[in-house]
Design a protein around this motif. Structure first.
Motif, PDB file in Angstrom:
ATOM      1  N   TRP A 188       0.828  -1.226   0.000  1.00 42.21           N
ATOM      2  CA  TRP A 188       0.000   0.000   0.000  1.00 42.21           C
ATOM      3  C   TRP A 188       0.854   1.265   0.000  1.00 42.21           C
ATOM      4  O   TRP A 188       0.319   2.360   0.051  1.00 42.21           O
ATOM      5  CB  TRP A 188      -0.926   0.006   1.211  1.00 42.21           C
ATOM      6  N   HIS A 189       2.186   1.116  -0.067  1.00 39.40           N
ATOM      7  CA  HIS A 189       3.072   2.271   0.087  1.00 39.40           C
ATOM      8  C   HIS A 189       4.120   2.371  -1.012  1.00 39.40           C
ATOM      9  O   HIS A 189       5.159   3.005  -0.815  1.00 39.40           O
ATOM     10  CB  HIS A 189       3.749   2.220   1.463  1.00 39.40           C
ATOM     11  N   HIS A 190       3.873   1.777  -2.158  1.00 39.48           N
ATOM     12  CA  HIS A 190       4.782   1.897  -3.302  1.00 39.48           C
ATOM     13  C   HIS A 190       4.312   3.071  -4.162  1.00 39.48           C
ATOM     14  O   HIS A 190       3.390   2.927  -4.964  1.00 39.48           O
ATOM     15  CB  HIS A 190       4.790   0.613  -4.137  1.00 39.48           C
ATOM     16  N   TRP A 191       4.937   4.215  -4.014  1.00 41.52           N
ATOM     17  CA  TRP A 191       4.449   5.436  -4.658  1.00 41.52           C
ATOM     18  C   TRP A 191       4.880   5.526  -6.116  1.00 41.52           C
ATOM     19  O   TRP A 191       5.969   5.105  -6.491  1.00 41.52           O
ATOM     20  CB  TRP A 191       4.910   6.667  -3.879  1.00 41.52           C
ATOM     21  N   ASN A 192       3.987   6.086  -6.908  1.00 38.13           N
ATOM     22  CA  ASN A 192       4.244   6.258  -8.335  1.00 38.13           C
ATOM     23  C   ASN A 192       3.486   7.498  -8.814  1.00 38.13           C
ATOM     24  O   ASN A 192       2.575   7.992  -8.142  1.00 38.13           O
ATOM     25  CB  ASN A 192       3.788   5.032  -9.126  1.00 38.13           C
ATOM     26  N   ILE A 193       3.872   8.008  -9.982  1.00 37.25           N
ATOM     27  CA  ILE A 193       3.096   9.047 -10.675  1.00 37.25           C
ATOM     28  C   ILE A 193       2.636   8.473 -11.999  1.00 37.25           C
ATOM     29  O   ILE A 193       3.448   7.994 -12.793  1.00 37.25           O
ATOM     30  CB  ILE A 193       3.934  10.314 -10.922  1.00 37.25           C
ATOM     31  N   MET A 194       1.324   8.485 -12.209  1.00 38.94           N
ATOM     32  CA  MET A 194       0.788   8.139 -13.525  1.00 38.94           C
ATOM     33  C   MET A 194       0.758   9.402 -14.363  1.00 38.94           C
ATOM     34  O   MET A 194      -0.038  10.312 -14.107  1.00 38.94           O
ATOM     35  CB  MET A 194      -0.603   7.520 -13.422  1.00 38.94           C
ATOM     36  N   LYS A 195       1.637   9.473 -15.350  1.00 36.37           N
ATOM     37  CA  LYS A 195       1.695  10.618 -16.247  1.00 36.37           C
ATOM     38  C   LYS A 195       0.559  10.545 -17.263  1.00 36.37           C
ATOM     39  O   LYS A 195       0.217   9.474 -17.755  1.00 36.37           O
ATOM     40  CB  LYS A 195       3.035  10.649 -16.977  1.00 36.37           C
ATOM     41  N   ASN A 196      -0.014  11.709 -17.569  1.00 36.35           N
ATOM     42  CA  ASN A 196      -1.087  11.783 -18.568  1.00 36.35           C
ATOM     43  C   ASN A 196      -2.187  10.762 -18.293  1.00 36.35           C
ATOM     44  O   ASN A 196      -2.636  10.041 -19.174  1.00 36.35           O
ATOM     45  CB  ASN A 196      -0.520  11.582 -19.973  1.00 36.35           C
ATOM     46  N   LEU A 197      -2.600  10.723 -17.031  1.00 35.56           N
ATOM     47  CA  LEU A 197      -3.702   9.843 -16.634  1.00 35.56           C
ATOM     48  C   LEU A 197      -4.937  10.093 -17.488  1.00 35.56           C
ATOM     49  O   LEU A 197      -5.644   9.167 -17.894  1.00 35.56           O
ATOM     50  CB  LEU A 197      -4.024  10.084 -15.157  1.00 35.56           C
ATOM     51  N   ALA A 198      -5.211  11.373 -17.754  1.00 37.33           N
ATOM     52  CA  ALA A 198      -6.361  11.754 -18.573  1.00 37.33           C
ATOM     53  C   ALA A 198      -6.132  13.149 -19.117  1.00 37.33           C
ATOM     54  O   ALA A 198      -5.313  13.907 -18.601  1.00 37.33           O
ATOM     55  CB  ALA A 198      -7.648  11.712 -17.760  1.00 37.33           C
ATOM     56  N   GLU A 199      -6.851  13.469 -20.193  1.00 35.63           N
ATOM     57  CA  GLU A 199      -6.915  14.826 -20.711  1.00 35.63           C
ATOM     58  C   GLU A 199      -8.348  15.313 -20.570  1.00 35.63           C
ATOM     59  O   GLU A 199      -9.283  14.618 -20.962  1.00 35.63           O
ATOM     60  CB  GLU A 199      -6.482  14.882 -22.178  1.00 35.63           C
ATOM     61  N   VAL A 200      -8.505  16.485 -19.979  1.00 35.05           N
ATOM     62  CA  VAL A 200      -9.851  16.989 -19.704  1.00 35.05           C
ATOM     63  C   VAL A 200      -9.974  18.436 -20.151  1.00 35.05           C
ATOM     64  O   VAL A 200      -9.003  19.198 -20.103  1.00 35.05           O
ATOM     65  CB  VAL A 200     -10.189  16.878 -18.200  1.00 35.05           C
TER      66      VAL A 200
END
Length: 230
Positions: A188-200
């Protein structure tokens, strides 16, 4: 000024902005308000920039958020009520909140894909069907990309609404589970950034952004970084 006000009962007023009232399940003014406390005084969170999930709107269950139980399982639960700001952050509300810890390699562990800041507040213990509102102030209309700072031990889906109307469909969240980690709870503690998750596409001004947990759950959400599409 909202020209529709007084002409159509299907609209409500938020900070001078007409919003579809029916989308919020009410016929009057949106009752949620931008979060503030003794530490955070910023009001509506500004875009472009980072929107912090733990600063979800004030207003309570069914207005500013929906949670599967009334207990904050982080503040006052996992984090004892010891009088400190981080341990007791929004302790009496239903949304589960916690913060990143750098002792014993909890949130600064070697299985992180990115390193979060120490003491970073986040929304956790998420379950499908839960949601929370964030009042945002968009500097200029346009298309924005979203980067998500998060953890997910099993993957899942989230979606976004804007002013009670569908903004995106379900968006897949990539699991951060790593079988190489010998400590089970640290999944539950492995941090990540999802780049370009969505365009709104966002209109200028004050708006209400809703984050829905669609499937999977067991995800921690720290921040949503909105930047103009290049």
């Amino acid at each position: 000024m909202c020209k529709a006000r007084g002409l159509c009962r299907s609209f409500l007023l938020l900070g001078g902005l007409c919003l579809p009232a029916v989308a919020f399940g009410q016929t009057g003014q949106y009752q949620g308000k931008p979060f503030h406390d003794s530490v955070y005084q910023g009001g509506a969170q500004r875009i472009p920039g980072k929107v912090f999930c733990a600063y979800y709107d004030a207003g309570g269950e069914g207005i500013a958020y929906h949670d599967t139980d009334a207990k904050n399982n982080g503040s006052g639960g996992l984090n004892p009520a010891d009088g400190t700001y981080l341990n007791q952050f929004r302790m009496k509300e239903g949304v589960d909140t916690s913060y990143t810890k750098f002792h014993d390699q909890i949130d600064n562990n070697p299985y992180n894909l990115v390193q979060p800041s120490e003491g970073q507040l986040y929304v956790g213990w998420t379950e499908p069907g839960e949601w929370f509102n964030l009042t945002i102030d968009v500097e200029r209309a346009g298309v924005y990309t979203i980067d998500l700072l998060y953890t997910s031990n099993r993957g899942g889906e989230i979606s976004f609404d804007l002013n009670g109307q569908k903004l995106t469909g379900p968006v897949s969240i990539v699991s951060t589970n790593n079988a190489a980690d010998p400590i089970a709870w640290r999944q539950w503690h492995h941090w990540n950034i999802m780049k370009n998750l969505a365009e709104v596409k966002l209109p200028k001004g004050v708006n209400v952004l809703t984050v829905h947990v669609v499937s999977g759950g067991n995800m921690n959400f720290a921040s949503l970084d909105f930047e103009p599409r290049k």
